[in-house]
Scaffold this active site. Structure first.
Site, PDB file in Angstrom:
ATOM      1  N   LYS A  13       0.765  -1.110   0.047  1.00  0.00           N
ATOM      2  CA  LYS A  13      -0.083  -0.020  -0.117  1.00  0.00           C
ATOM      3  C   LYS A  13       0.794   1.278   0.066  1.00  0.00           C
ATOM      4  O   LYS A  13       0.809   2.495  -0.753  1.00  0.00           O
ATOM      5  CB  LYS A  13      -0.804  -0.109   1.127  1.00  0.00           C
ATOM      6  CG  LYS A  13      -1.745  -1.027   1.481  1.00  0.00           C
ATOM      7  CD  LYS A  13      -2.726  -1.165   2.964  1.00  0.00           C
ATOM      8  CE  LYS A  13      -2.124  -1.269   3.938  1.00  0.00           C
ATOM      9  NZ  LYS A  13      -1.275  -2.444   4.196  1.00  0.00           N
ATOM     10  N   ARG A  88     -10.095   0.643   8.590  1.00  0.00           N
ATOM     11  CA  ARG A  88      -9.507  -0.853   8.938  1.00  0.00           C
ATOM     12  C   ARG A  88     -10.761  -1.554   9.612  1.00  0.00           C
ATOM     13  O   ARG A  88     -10.195  -2.722  10.016  1.00  0.00           O
ATOM     14  CB  ARG A  88      -8.065  -0.673   9.964  1.00  0.00           C
ATOM     15  CG  ARG A  88      -6.728  -1.013   9.141  1.00  0.00           C
ATOM     16  CD  ARG A  88      -5.998  -0.785  10.057  1.00  0.00           C
ATOM     17  NE  ARG A  88      -4.749  -1.445  10.032  1.00  0.00           N
ATOM     18  CZ  ARG A  88      -3.486  -0.826   9.434  1.00  0.00           C
ATOM     19  NH1 ARG A  88      -3.559   0.342   9.075  1.00  0.00           N
ATOM     20  NH2 ARG A  88      -2.325  -1.619   9.162  1.00  0.00           N
ATOM     21  N   ARG A 127      11.797  -4.651   5.485  1.00  0.00           N
ATOM     22  CA  ARG A 127      11.288  -3.320   5.148  1.00  0.00           C
ATOM     23  C   ARG A 127      12.252  -2.193   5.606  1.00  0.00           C
ATOM     24  O   ARG A 127      12.380  -2.414   7.116  1.00  0.00           O
ATOM     25  CB  ARG A 127      10.023  -3.151   5.498  1.00  0.00           C
ATOM     26  CG  ARG A 127       9.164  -1.624   5.521  1.00  0.00           C
ATOM     27  CD  ARG A 127       7.939  -1.716   5.297  1.00  0.00           C
ATOM     28  NE  ARG A 127       7.028  -1.976   6.534  1.00  0.00           N
ATOM     29  CZ  ARG A 127       6.054  -1.955   6.414  1.00  0.00           C
ATOM     30  NH1 ARG A 127       5.200  -1.827   5.551  1.00  0.00           N
ATOM     31  NH2 ARG A 127       5.303  -2.777   7.589  1.00  0.00           N
ATOM     32  N   ARG A 161      10.921   0.002  11.345  1.00  0.00           N
ATOM     33  CA  ARG A 161       9.720   0.207  12.329  1.00  0.00           C
ATOM     34  C   ARG A 161       9.942  -0.998  13.353  1.00  0.00           C
ATOM     35  O   ARG A 161      10.311  -2.229  13.185  1.00  0.00           O
ATOM     36  CB  ARG A 161       8.408   0.074  11.575  1.00  0.00           C
ATOM     37  CG  ARG A 161       8.232   0.977  11.013  1.00  0.00           C
ATOM     38  CD  ARG A 161       6.996   0.987   9.989  1.00  0.00           C
ATOM     39  NE  ARG A 161       5.682   0.130  10.588  1.00  0.00           N
ATOM     40  CZ  ARG A 161       4.824  -0.219  10.205  1.00  0.00           C
ATOM     41  NH1 ARG A 161       4.468   0.232   8.906  1.00  0.00           N
ATOM     42  NH2 ARG A 161       3.675  -0.772  10.446  1.00  0.00           N
ATOM     43  N   ARG A 172      -0.891  -8.637  13.549  1.00  0.00           N
ATOM     44  CA  ARG A 172      -1.451  -7.683  12.457  1.00  0.00           C
ATOM     45  C   ARG A 172      -2.146  -8.349  11.438  1.00  0.00           C
ATOM     46  O   ARG A 172      -3.028  -7.832  11.200  1.00  0.00           O
ATOM     47  CB  ARG A 172      -0.198  -6.785  11.958  1.00  0.00           C
ATOM     48  CG  ARG A 172       0.308  -5.679  12.939  1.00  0.00           C
ATOM     49  CD  ARG A 172       1.789  -5.217  12.810  1.00  0.00           C
ATOM     50  NE  ARG A 172       1.783  -4.739  11.482  1.00  0.00           N
ATOM     51  CZ  ARG A 172       3.004  -4.552  10.877  1.00  0.00           C
ATOM     52  NH1 ARG A 172       4.332  -4.980  11.771  1.00  0.00           N
ATOM     53  NH2 ARG A 172       3.371  -3.929   9.738  1.00  0.00           N
TER      54      ARG A 172
HETATM   55  P1  ADP Z   1       0.902  -1.793   7.636  1.00  0.00           P
HETATM   56  O1  ADP Z   1       1.071  -0.829   6.412  1.00  0.00           O
HETATM   57  O2  ADP Z   1       2.391  -2.488   7.740  1.00  0.00           O
HETATM   58  O3  ADP Z   1      -0.195  -2.404   7.703  1.00  0.00           O
HETATM   59  P2  ADP Z   1       0.627   0.626   9.073  1.00  0.00           P
HETATM   60  O4  ADP Z   1       1.692   1.637   9.366  1.00  0.00           O
HETATM   61  O5  ADP Z   1      -0.674   1.059   8.402  1.00  0.00           O
HETATM   62  O6  ADP Z   1       1.057  -0.816   8.907  1.00  0.00           O
HETATM   63  O7  ADP Z   1       0.036   0.533  10.933  1.00  0.00           O
HETATM   64  C1  ADP Z   1       0.911   0.466  11.724  1.00  0.00           C
HETATM   65  C2  ADP Z   1       0.166   0.226  13.124  1.00  0.00           C
HETATM   66  O8  ADP Z   1      -0.741   1.491  13.511  1.00  0.00           O
HETATM   67  C3  ADP Z   1      -1.138  -0.805  13.186  1.00  0.00           C
HETATM   68  O9  ADP Z   1      -0.584  -2.040  13.382  1.00  0.00           O
HETATM   69  C4  ADP Z   1      -2.143  -0.233  13.972  1.00  0.00           C
HETATM   70  O10 ADP Z   1      -1.478  -0.546  15.627  1.00  0.00           O
HETATM   71  C5  ADP Z   1      -2.009   1.338  13.808  1.00  0.00           C
HETATM   72  N1  ADP Z   1      -2.849   1.736  12.984  1.00  0.00           N
HETATM   73  C6  ADP Z   1      -2.590   2.084  11.635  1.00  0.00           C
HETATM   74  N2  ADP Z   1      -3.687   2.565  11.092  1.00  0.00           N
HETATM   75  C7  ADP Z   1      -4.924   2.281  11.650  1.00  0.00           C
HETATM   76  C8  ADP Z   1      -6.038   2.252  11.439  1.00  0.00           C
HETATM   77  N3  ADP Z   1      -6.858   2.937  10.410  1.00  0.00           N
HETATM   78  N4  ADP Z   1      -6.957   1.779  12.630  1.00  0.00           N
HETATM   79  C9  ADP Z   1      -6.355   1.310  13.740  1.00  0.00           C
HETATM   80  N5  ADP Z   1      -4.946   1.139  14.028  1.00  0.00           N
HETATM   81  C10 ADP Z   1      -4.256   1.699  13.090  1.00  0.00           C
HETATM   82  P1  ADP Z   2       2.211  -1.826   3.276  1.00  0.00           P
HETATM   83  O1  ADP Z   2       2.057  -0.483   3.189  1.00  0.00           O
HETATM   84  O2  ADP Z   2       1.069  -2.181   2.707  1.00  0.00           O
HETATM   85  O3  ADP Z   2       2.457  -2.359   4.824  1.00  0.00           O
HETATM   86  P2  ADP Z   2       4.962  -1.742   1.951  1.00  0.00           P
HETATM   87  O4  ADP Z   2       4.351  -0.713   0.648  1.00  0.00           O
HETATM   88  O5  ADP Z   2       5.452  -0.819   3.034  1.00  0.00           O
HETATM   89  O6  ADP Z   2       3.603  -2.264   2.501  1.00  0.00           O
HETATM   90  O7  ADP Z   2       5.754  -2.792   1.404  1.00  0.00           O
HETATM   91  C1  ADP Z   2       6.338  -3.870   2.321  1.00  0.00           C
HETATM   92  C2  ADP Z   2       7.434  -3.893   1.878  1.00  0.00           C
HETATM   93  O8  ADP Z   2       7.548  -4.823   0.744  1.00  0.00           O
HETATM   94  C3  ADP Z   2       8.704  -2.811   1.643  1.00  0.00           C
HETATM   95  O9  ADP Z   2       9.760  -2.940   1.731  1.00  0.00           O
HETATM   96  C4  ADP Z   2       8.306  -2.867  -0.144  1.00  0.00           C
HETATM   97  O10 ADP Z   2       9.533  -2.170  -0.758  1.00  0.00           O
HETATM   98  C5  ADP Z   2       8.152  -4.137  -0.440  1.00  0.00           C
HETATM   99  N1  ADP Z   2       7.100  -4.394  -1.636  1.00  0.00           N
HETATM  100  C6  ADP Z   2       6.155  -3.602  -1.775  1.00  0.00           C
HETATM  101  N2  ADP Z   2       5.638  -4.178  -2.859  1.00  0.00           N
HETATM  102  C7  ADP Z   2       6.376  -5.205  -3.431  1.00  0.00           C
HETATM  103  C8  ADP Z   2       6.191  -5.974  -4.594  1.00  0.00           C
HETATM  104  N3  ADP Z   2       5.155  -6.014  -5.448  1.00  0.00           N
HETATM  105  N4  ADP Z   2       7.132  -7.014  -4.816  1.00  0.00           N
HETATM  106  C9  ADP Z   2       8.144  -7.215  -3.694  1.00  0.00           C
HETATM  107  N5  ADP Z   2       8.426  -6.479  -2.831  1.00  0.00           N
HETATM  108  C10 ADP Z   2       7.528  -5.299  -2.563  1.00  0.00           C
END
Ligand code: ADP
Ligand code: ADP
Ligand code: ZN
Length: 215
Positions: A13, A88, A127, A161, A172
């Protein structure tokens, strides 16, 4: 244009949102980034969220919806929004409807990044991001062109992170399955969901998203 990028942790994302920002000048609204900023700044929101995030659980709906409302208010009315990591839960999805309507915005697309869960632990544990500009990277899948130097800003400091560890990722993912995946039918009923193969390489995923936006 207002779109939601939906998918489990590590689906891509943030990566895709950053590309849309660069290409279309849209704005990325990541509740995860907003919460991490609040934790770093030590605000009351940050203090409330810190331990919940460390466990991989979801912070309260009201808290994140308030953050989203404030961000939208700070944006130019005509600029597009990419919701990344929000909504979410069903309650957040409902709040988003109310928040958008109050600001005369409509939701154009919900893009679901369809991924194989087995690949996500590797994506998440590899990541890292540039400490200066936030550009995302991966130890294997997207290394900086020059080792130790950010492609985008030339920065030399990177960060990981604390919640990107194999243990927290399981929680998660379980939260995603239990609370987030069930909101898809709300948007399917409106005919605005597009499913994109998130296992494809990053450029192919970007192309598939662009095709949806051009519809
Ligand atoms: P990822 O992209 O790896 O799913 P995020 O950066 O979006 O992780 O979220 C990291 C953490 O922040 C989540 O595990 C949760 O604890 C919190 N968080 C983020 N967005 C939300 C949301 N929309 N509602 C509730 N908790 C959230
Ligand atoms: P999210 O925001 O959904 O948690 P990220 O965009 O941060 O996910 O992606 C998670 C990790 O995977 C990052 O280190 C990113 O560089 C890698 N990644 C993202 N998209 C791809 C893909 N299509 N193929 C391989 N690795 C990816
Ligand atoms: Zn950078």
């Amino acid at each position: 244009m207002n779109i939601i990028l939906l998918g489990p942790p590590g689906a891509g994302k943030g990566t895709q949102a950053q590309r849309l920002v660069e290409k279309h000048g849209m704005r990325q609204l990541s509740t995860g980034d907003m919460l991490r900023a609040a934790v770093s700044a030590g605000t009351p929101t940050g203090l409330e969220a810190k331990s919940v995030m460390a466990r991989g659980e979801l912070v309260s709906d009201d808290l994140v919806s308030a953050l989203i409302g404030d961000e939208l208010d700070a944006m130019a009315p005509g600029s597009g929004a990419i919701f990344d990591g929000y909504p979410r839960t069903a309650s957040q999805a409902h709040s988003l409807d109310v928040i958008l309507e109050a600001r005369g915005r409509t939701l154009d697309h919900v893009i679901e990044l369809d991924v194989n869960e087995d690949a996500l632990v590797e994506r998440i544990t590899g990541r890292f991001t540039c400490a200066a500009c936030g550009k995302g990277y991966h130890d294997v899948f997207e290394r900086p062109r020059v080792d130790g130097t950010c492609d985008k800003c030339g920065g030399h400091e990177f960060k990981r992170r604390p919640d990107d560890n194999a243990n927290t990722v399981r929680t998660r993912m379980a939260e995603y399955r239990a609370k987030t995946a069930p909101i898809l039918p709300i948007y399917e009923a409106r005919g605005i969901v597009a499913r994109v193969d998130g296992m494809a390489d990053m450029d192919a995923v970007t192309a598939a998203i662009e095709a949806v936006l051009a519809r």
